[in-house]
Design a protein around this motif. Structure first.
Motif, PDB file in Angstrom:
ATOM      1  N   ARG A  16       0.560  -2.315  -0.089  1.00  0.00           N
ATOM      2  CA  ARG A  16       0.682  -2.382   1.369  1.00  0.00           C
ATOM      3  C   ARG A  16      -0.632  -2.862   1.999  1.00  0.00           C
ATOM      4  N   VAL A  17      -1.750  -2.381   1.476  1.00  0.00           N
ATOM      5  CA  VAL A  17      -3.061  -2.823   1.979  1.00  0.00           C
ATOM      6  C   VAL A  17      -3.240  -4.318   1.717  1.00  0.00           C
ATOM      7  N   HIS A  69      -1.061  -6.388   4.135  1.00  0.00           N
ATOM      8  CA  HIS A  69      -1.668  -6.436   5.467  1.00  0.00           C
ATOM      9  C   HIS A  69      -2.823  -7.423   5.489  1.00  0.00           C
ATOM     10  N   ALA A 100       6.684   1.454   3.799  1.00  0.00           N
ATOM     11  CA  ALA A 100       6.477   2.215   2.575  1.00  0.00           C
ATOM     12  C   ALA A 100       7.785   2.386   1.809  1.00  0.00           C
ATOM     13  N   ALA A 150       0.791   2.239  -1.709  1.00  0.00           N
ATOM     14  CA  ALA A 150      -0.345   2.027  -0.817  1.00  0.00           C
ATOM     15  C   ALA A 150      -1.206   0.826  -1.210  1.00  0.00           C
ATOM     16  N   CYS A 154       6.124  -1.279  -2.998  1.00  0.00           N
ATOM     17  CA  CYS A 154       5.360  -1.076  -1.773  1.00  0.00           C
ATOM     18  C   CYS A 154       4.604   0.244  -1.751  1.00  0.00           C
ATOM     19  N   ILE A 183      -1.273   7.908   3.128  1.00  0.00           N
ATOM     20  CA  ILE A 183      -1.560   6.643   3.807  1.00  0.00           C
ATOM     21  C   ILE A 183      -3.039   6.302   3.638  1.00  0.00           C
ATOM     22  N   LEU A 243       2.081   0.917  10.103  1.00  0.00           N
ATOM     23  CA  LEU A 243       2.863   1.287   8.930  1.00  0.00           C
ATOM     24  C   LEU A 243       4.173   1.945   9.338  1.00  0.00           C
ATOM     25  N   GLU A 295      -3.684   0.265   6.269  1.00  0.00           N
ATOM     26  CA  GLU A 295      -2.225   0.130   6.203  1.00  0.00           C
ATOM     27  C   GLU A 295      -1.553  -0.011   7.565  1.00  0.00           C
TER      28      GLU A 295
END
Length: 328
Positions: free
Chosen positions: A33-34, A37, A46, A30, A28, A67, A74, A71
């Motif tokens: 994570r993007v 999403h 994170a 960045a 996980c 970040i 978050l 994100e």
């Protein structure tokens, strides 16, 4: 997506769906994570960050606090067992831009628990409560706690820890339905998650063995939890988020991604990783992601072997595009 499902709130943070990406070290970052999403994870978490690393401004730790746009919302997870240090770390996390700060009380890894951190806190509930209370007082954003059911089968401490978390001001708790001693083996015990739901009035997020829409719905129905957190089921599989959301809304199972879709998303992920971490690290870290993206595909074992030998970005791209040509 035309179908609708109920939103889910964690304190002042409202999520458009009860579907969350779990915090996983080495997964996980960045870039992923993007991606998560974009595919429909309503909240992304994170990788866990050491409170001591934040205190001493460790370079790697500071990198973990970065970040990217896209994100939010978050949750940033911290671990440690010193209330004062954890409070300081939480304040830094809030300043970094996190929407939620999560306290790790579930990590089973030996190097974490030997210091009294992670799931070791489930053996010292008074200290765990002091940590939670200190973190809550240090920030204005919601605080959550992620835990396991207990240290081992003989110590089912999750309900009591959840009660203490609620009393200390936590906005929600996440329960992974395994003990520390299980690590990630065996089956998650959803009945123990249900017991936590019945013990507190704050929202409970269920975690463990969610691999698709039907399993997510079953976890919520069996336990009464308000949301699901997806861990290993999301590795190389961002499609799990729209699959869960669609199933919760309609009861219909979406078709799995095609081989071509998997290759295309893998390349897109790779480019994002390169932009974020550079070629040397990006090529090497993508090897794990590639093994997940290609799991079960025809010729995947040979493909992974080739990818694991790739030493440059161009070589990686060439290997994947060769497989895409064969898949057409």
């Amino acid at each position: 997506m035309t179908a609708t499902i109920k939103p889910f709130s964690i304190g002042t943070v409202e999520l458009e769906a009860p579907v969350i990406l779990a915090p996983m070290a080495g997964v996980c970052d960045a870039p992923y994570r993007v991606i998560a999403h974009r595919y429909g994870a309503a909240l992304v978490c994170a990788e866990m960050v050491s409170s001591q690393g934040i205190r001493y401004r460790n370079q790697h730790t500071e990198e973990l606090l970065h970040i990217e746009d896209g994100e939010h919302p978050l949750s940033m997870q911290i671990f440690g067992s010193d209330p004062e240090v954890m409070a300081q770390a939480a304040a830094v996390v809030e300043e970094a831009g996190a929407d939620i700060v999560d306290i790790n009380m579930g990590c089973p890894v030996k190097k974490v628990v030997k210091n009294g951190d992670g799931s070791a806190l489930m053996k010292d509930l008074p200290l765990a409560e002091k940590v939670i209370r200190a973190v809550v007082r240090a920030v204005s954003i919601p605080v959550t706690v992620k835990m396991r059911t207990g240290w081992d089968d003989a110590s089912f401490t999750a309900p009591e820890l959840a009660k203490r978390a609620e009393a200390a001001g936590a906005a929600a708790v996440t329960v992974h339905g395994r003990t520390r001693e299980q690590f990630y083996s065996g089956k998650a015990d959803w009945q123990k998650i249900k017991a936590v739901v019945q013990a507190v009035s704050i929202p409970v997020i269920g975690n463990g063995d969610v691999v698709d829409g039907p399993s997510a719905a079953a976890l919520m129905k069996e336990t009464g939890c308000g949301a699901v957190m997806v861990g290993r089921g999301a590795q190389g599989n961002p499609w799990i988020f729209p699959q869960i959301r669609h199933y919760l809304a309609t009861g219909e199972v979406l078709p799995p991604p095609t081989a071509m879709e998997r290759y295309e998303q893998m390349l897109s992920h790779f480019e994002a990783l390169l932009a974020y971490k550079g070629e040397y690290i990006g090529v090497r870290e993508m090897r794990s992601h590639a093994s997940w993206y290609t799991h079960g595909l025809y010729g995947s074992a040979a493909l992974r072997e080739r990818i694991n030998r790739a030493a440059s970005a161009d070589e990686f791209r060439s290997i994947v595009r060769d497989m895409m040509d064969k898949a057409r």
